[in-house]
Write a protein that holds these residues in place. Structure first.
Motif, PDB file in Angstrom:
ATOM      1  N   THR A 255       1.094  11.329 -10.403  1.00 57.24           N
ATOM      2  CA  THR A 255       0.208  12.495 -10.336  1.00 57.24           C
ATOM      3  C   THR A 255       1.010  13.783 -10.483  1.00 57.24           C
ATOM      4  O   THR A 255       0.610  14.701 -11.215  1.00 57.24           O
ATOM      5  CB  THR A 255      -0.570  12.513  -9.017  1.00 57.24           C
ATOM      6  N   LEU A 256       2.132  13.862  -9.804  1.00 61.25           N
ATOM      7  CA  LEU A 256       2.973  15.056  -9.868  1.00 61.25           C
ATOM      8  C   LEU A 256       3.543  15.275 -11.267  1.00 61.25           C
ATOM      9  O   LEU A 256       3.752  16.415 -11.687  1.00 61.25           O
ATOM     10  CB  LEU A 256       4.105  14.946  -8.847  1.00 61.25           C
ATOM     11  N   MET A 257       3.763  14.175 -11.997  1.00 65.45           N
ATOM     12  CA  MET A 257       4.300  14.297 -13.356  1.00 65.45           C
ATOM     13  C   MET A 257       3.285  14.896 -14.321  1.00 65.45           C
ATOM     14  O   MET A 257       3.642  15.294 -15.428  1.00 65.45           O
ATOM     15  CB  MET A 257       4.801  12.935 -13.853  1.00 65.45           C
ATOM     16  N   ASN A 258       2.036  14.961 -13.904  1.00 67.82           N
ATOM     17  CA  ASN A 258       1.026  15.657 -14.696  1.00 67.82           C
ATOM     18  C   ASN A 258       1.120  17.167 -14.498  1.00 67.82           C
ATOM     19  O   ASN A 258       0.533  17.933 -15.259  1.00 67.82           O
ATOM     20  CB  ASN A 258      -0.381  15.197 -14.297  1.00 67.82           C
ATOM     21  N   GLU A 259       1.851  17.564 -13.466  1.00 70.34           N
ATOM     22  CA  GLU A 259       1.938  18.974 -13.116  1.00 70.34           C
ATOM     23  C   GLU A 259       3.289  19.595 -13.457  1.00 70.34           C
ATOM     24  O   GLU A 259       3.369  20.776 -13.800  1.00 70.34           O
ATOM     25  CB  GLU A 259       1.665  19.139 -11.620  1.00 70.34           C
ATOM     26  N   LYS A 260       4.362  18.801 -13.342  1.00 74.94           N
ATOM     27  CA  LYS A 260       5.697  19.324 -13.651  1.00 74.94           C
ATOM     28  C   LYS A 260       6.606  18.184 -14.086  1.00 74.94           C
ATOM     29  O   LYS A 260       6.249  17.007 -13.968  1.00 74.94           O
ATOM     30  CB  LYS A 260       6.283  20.064 -12.457  1.00 74.94           C
ATOM     31  N   SER A 261       7.773  18.526 -14.579  1.00 76.67           N
ATOM     32  CA  SER A 261       8.675  17.513 -15.120  1.00 76.67           C
ATOM     33  C   SER A 261       9.257  16.644 -14.005  1.00 76.67           C
ATOM     34  O   SER A 261       9.324  17.053 -12.835  1.00 76.67           O
ATOM     35  CB  SER A 261       9.823  18.180 -15.886  1.00 76.67           C
ATOM     36  N   TYR A 262       9.675  15.465 -14.390  1.00 82.65           N
ATOM     37  CA  TYR A 262      10.274  14.521 -13.450  1.00 82.65           C
ATOM     38  C   TYR A 262      11.455  15.148 -12.725  1.00 82.65           C
ATOM     39  O   TYR A 262      11.614  14.972 -11.510  1.00 82.65           O
ATOM     40  CB  TYR A 262      10.705  13.263 -14.210  1.00 82.65           C
ATOM     41  N   GLU A 263      12.281  15.884 -13.456  1.00 88.56           N
ATOM     42  CA  GLU A 263      13.471  16.488 -12.866  1.00 88.56           C
ATOM     43  C   GLU A 263      13.114  17.506 -11.786  1.00 88.56           C
ATOM     44  O   GLU A 263      13.879  17.720 -10.847  1.00 88.56           O
ATOM     45  CB  GLU A 263      14.326  17.153 -13.950  1.00 88.56           C
ATOM     46  N   GLN A 264      11.972  18.143 -11.905  1.00 91.09           N
ATOM     47  CA  GLN A 264      11.565  19.164 -10.937  1.00 91.09           C
ATOM     48  C   GLN A 264      10.955  18.578  -9.671  1.00 91.09           C
ATOM     49  O   GLN A 264      10.843  19.263  -8.658  1.00 91.09           O
ATOM     50  CB  GLN A 264      10.548  20.112 -11.588  1.00 91.09           C
TER      51      GLN A 264
ATOM     52  N   ARG B 214       0.838  -1.208   0.000  1.00 91.44           N
ATOM     53  CA  ARG B 214       0.000   0.000   0.000  1.00 91.44           C
ATOM     54  C   ARG B 214       0.871   1.257   0.000  1.00 91.44           C
ATOM     55  O   ARG B 214       0.610   2.207  -0.749  1.00 91.44           O
ATOM     56  CB  ARG B 214      -0.923   0.002   1.217  1.00 91.44           C
ATOM     57  N   THR B 215       1.909   1.264   0.817  1.00 91.36           N
ATOM     58  CA  THR B 215       2.799   2.428   0.874  1.00 91.36           C
ATOM     59  C   THR B 215       3.461   2.667  -0.475  1.00 91.36           C
ATOM     60  O   THR B 215       3.481   3.800  -0.983  1.00 91.36           O
ATOM     61  CB  THR B 215       3.885   2.227   1.948  1.00 91.36           C
ATOM     62  N   LYS B 216       3.973   1.608  -1.062  1.00 89.07           N
ATOM     63  CA  LYS B 216       4.633   1.748  -2.363  1.00 89.07           C
ATOM     64  C   LYS B 216       3.644   2.202  -3.424  1.00 89.07           C
ATOM     65  O   LYS B 216       3.973   3.042  -4.274  1.00 89.07           O
ATOM     66  CB  LYS B 216       5.279   0.416  -2.769  1.00 89.07           C
ATOM     67  N   ARG B 217       2.432   1.657  -3.384  1.00 92.93           N
ATOM     68  CA  ARG B 217       1.414   2.040  -4.365  1.00 92.93           C
ATOM     69  C   ARG B 217       1.089   3.528  -4.266  1.00 92.93           C
ATOM     70  O   ARG B 217       0.983   4.225  -5.278  1.00 92.93           O
ATOM     71  CB  ARG B 217       0.154   1.207  -4.150  1.00 92.93           C
ATOM     72  N   LEU B 218       0.980   4.034  -3.050  1.00 97.08           N
ATOM     73  CA  LEU B 218       0.663   5.452  -2.868  1.00 97.08           C
ATOM     74  C   LEU B 218       1.826   6.351  -3.257  1.00 97.08           C
ATOM     75  O   LEU B 218       1.619   7.445  -3.804  1.00 97.08           O
ATOM     76  CB  LEU B 218       0.256   5.703  -1.411  1.00 97.08           C
ATOM     77  N   LEU B 219       3.038   5.914  -3.009  1.00 97.83           N
ATOM     78  CA  LEU B 219       4.204   6.695  -3.423  1.00 97.83           C
ATOM     79  C   LEU B 219       4.303   6.745  -4.954  1.00 97.83           C
ATOM     80  O   LEU B 219       4.609   7.794  -5.534  1.00 97.83           O
ATOM     81  CB  LEU B 219       5.488   6.098  -2.836  1.00 97.83           C
ATOM     82  N   LYS B 220       4.021   5.626  -5.603  1.00 98.87           N
ATOM     83  CA  LYS B 220       4.033   5.589  -7.070  1.00 98.87           C
ATOM     84  C   LYS B 220       2.941   6.477  -7.643  1.00 98.87           C
ATOM     85  O   LYS B 220       3.179   7.227  -8.601  1.00 98.87           O
ATOM     86  CB  LYS B 220       3.855   4.143  -7.564  1.00 98.87           C
TER      87      LYS B 220
END
Length: 201
Positions: A25-34, A14-20
Motif C-alpha cells: 500500500t505504501l509503495m502506491n504512495e512513495k518509492s520503496y527506498e523512502q 495474519r501478522t505477516k499478511r498485514l505487514l506485506k
C-alpha cells in the motif's frame, strides 16, 4: 498443545499478511527506498518489536513478498497440467490457462511492477525463479528437429512466455485475461512442442 500451535501459526500468518499489505500500500504512495520500517508498522497498526520478531530488515519483507508472488505464478502455470494429468503444452485450451487470471487477482502487486523493478535485484530474482522452473520442471520434447538443444529450446519458451506476461503487465493489463490466454495458445501452437512437468515439482 496442537491447538495452541495452530493458533500461533494463524497469528503469524495474519501478522505477516498485514505487514506485506502495508508495504504494498505504501509503495502506491512513495518509492520503496523512502519507506521505513516505522512507516510499515504504523500502517499495519503494529510496533517495531513485532516487525523484528519476523524480519531482520525491510529487505527481508520485500523478498518474501516477491517469493510469494513467484511461487503463486508458478502454481498458476501448473494448474492446467495438473487438471489434465500433465498433458502436452500445445494441447492446452485457452480456458485452461489461468496464469493471467492469477495476475489480475494479484493486481495490487503486479500493478507496481515498475516500482518493484527499481528495487536492486528484483528483476533478476523474479526472472531467475521463473526460468529455473521452466528449465528444471518443464521438460520440452522436440521431435521436429534432431540435435536441437533442449535447454536452449526451454529458454526460448521461458523467455518468450515471460516476455508476453511482462509486456501485458507493463501495458497496464490492456487486454483481458481471456484474450491473453487465447493469444498464448496461438503462439504456442505456432511453435509446436510437446512438454510435461517432471517429478521435481
Amino acid at each position: 498443545m496442537v491447538t495452541k500451535d495452530l493458533g500461533m501459526d494463524r497469528r503469524v500468518r495474519r501478522t505477516k499478511r498485514l505487514l506485506k499489505y502495508a508495504l504494498i500500500t505504501l509503495m502506491n504512495e512513495k518509492s520503496y527506498e523512502q519507506i521505513t520500517v516505522t512507516d510499515i508498522v504504523e500502517h499495519a497498526d503494529y510496533n517495531r518489536a513485532t516487525f523484528y520478531r519476523h524480519y531482520n530488515q525491510k529487505a527481508d519483507l520485500i523478498k518474501e513478498i516477491i517469493t510469494d508472488q513467484t511461487n503463486g505464478l508458478i502454481q498458476a502455470f501448473k494448474v492446467p497440467y495438473k487438471k489434465n494429468n500433465y498433458i502436452h503444452l500445445n494441447a492446452l485450451a485457452p480456458s485452461e490457462i489461468v496464469i493471467f487470471n492469477y495476475i489480475i487477482e494479484n493486481k495490487y502487486f503486479y500493478a507496481l511492477w515498475r516500482e518493484f523493478e527499481a528495487i536492486p535485484g528484483f528483476y533478476e530474482t523474479f526472472l531467475q525463479s521463473i526460468t529455473r522452473f521452466f528449465k528444471q520442471d518443464i521438460n520440452l520434447i522436440t521431435p521436429y528437429h534432431d540435435g536441437l538443444d533442449n535447454n536452449m529450446y526451454t529458454s526460448f519458451y521461458a523467455y518468450g512466455i515471460l516476455g508476453i506476461i511482462l509486456d501485458w503487465i507493463k501495458n497496464d493489463f490492456e487486454q483481458s485475461p481471456d484474450y491473453m490466454a487465447k493469444q498464448l495458445c496461438k503462439i504456442i501452437n505456432y511453435y509446436p512442442a510437446e512438454s510435461f512437468i517432471t517429478g521435481n515439482t
